[in-house]
Design an enzyme around this catalytic site. Structure first.
Site, PDB file in Angstrom:
ATOM      1  N   GLY A  48       0.822  -1.276  -0.084  1.00 51.11           N
ATOM      2  CA  GLY A  48      -0.111  -0.021  -0.083  1.00 51.11           C
ATOM      3  C   GLY A  48       0.842   1.274   0.204  1.00 51.11           C
ATOM      4  CG  HIS A  49       4.116   3.819   1.660  1.00 51.46           C
ATOM      5  ND1 HIS A  49       5.386   4.285   1.567  1.00 51.46           N
ATOM      6  CD2 HIS A  49       3.283   4.819   2.436  1.00 51.46           C
ATOM      7  CE1 HIS A  49       5.478   5.281   1.904  1.00 51.46           C
ATOM      8  NE2 HIS A  49       4.408   5.783   2.529  1.00 51.46           N
ATOM      9  CG  PHE A  50       2.836   5.315  -2.483  1.00 50.72           C
ATOM     10  CD1 PHE A  50       1.755   5.771  -1.840  1.00 50.72           C
ATOM     11  CD2 PHE A  50       3.973   5.987  -2.395  1.00 50.72           C
ATOM     12  CE1 PHE A  50       1.887   6.740  -1.115  1.00 50.72           C
ATOM     13  CE2 PHE A  50       4.339   6.852  -1.154  1.00 50.72           C
ATOM     14  CZ  PHE A  50       3.031   7.453  -0.520  1.00 50.72           C
TER      15      PHE A  50
END
Length: 149
Positions: A48-50
């Protein structure tokens, strides 16, 4: 003094995915440390990052520096952060600067030197580099607490 991952796990309570030190290549107990964190694409935070441009969160670089500092701070002591009767908390970060992104394939060199180590508070000057380039630096403060049963 050097430590492999098994020796690190004997000294720190952290486990995957929060154990952020893979190897210690230099350590002077109570004074300083140089440790390694290999940054790989399978790190859970990259999901999620990224997703389109994976970058290691700066807070995790600071956490890796604090974990490395814990390793040399307790080496000559009977108590270790891995003991279930004590906790080693990151309580302060001053002057943190992030110079460039850390991405999969990088090898973080974590360096910390003691400014003050006592029974309750430890202060460090810390920096992280990749291929000799500074990627992050900060003054870190950690607190040592005895846990009540």
């Amino acid at each position: 003094m050097e430590l492999d991952i098994k020796q690190i796990m004997e000294r720190l309570p952290h486990r995957f995915p929060m154990l952020l030190v893979d190897r210690v290549i230099e350590m002077v107990p109570g004074k300083s440390i140089v440790a390694i964190k290999n940054v790989t694409m399978n790190e859970p935070f990259f999901t999620g990052h990224f997703p389109h441009h994976p970058v290691m969160p700066g807070v995790l670089i600071i956490e890796a520096l604090a974990q490395a500092a814990a390793l040399f701070s307790f080496e000559e002591s009977d108590a270790k952060p891995a003991d279930k009767k004590m906790a080693y908390y990151l309580v302060g970060v001053d002057g943190a600067r992030f110079r460039r992104p850390v991405v999969p394939g990088d090898q973080l060199r974590l360096e910390a030197t003691a400014d003050k180590i006592s029974r309750s508070i430890c202060r460090y000057n810390a920096k992280a580099t990749v291929d000799g380039q500074l990627v992050a630096e900060a003054k870190i403060m950690c607190a040592i607490r005895v846990l009540e049963d």
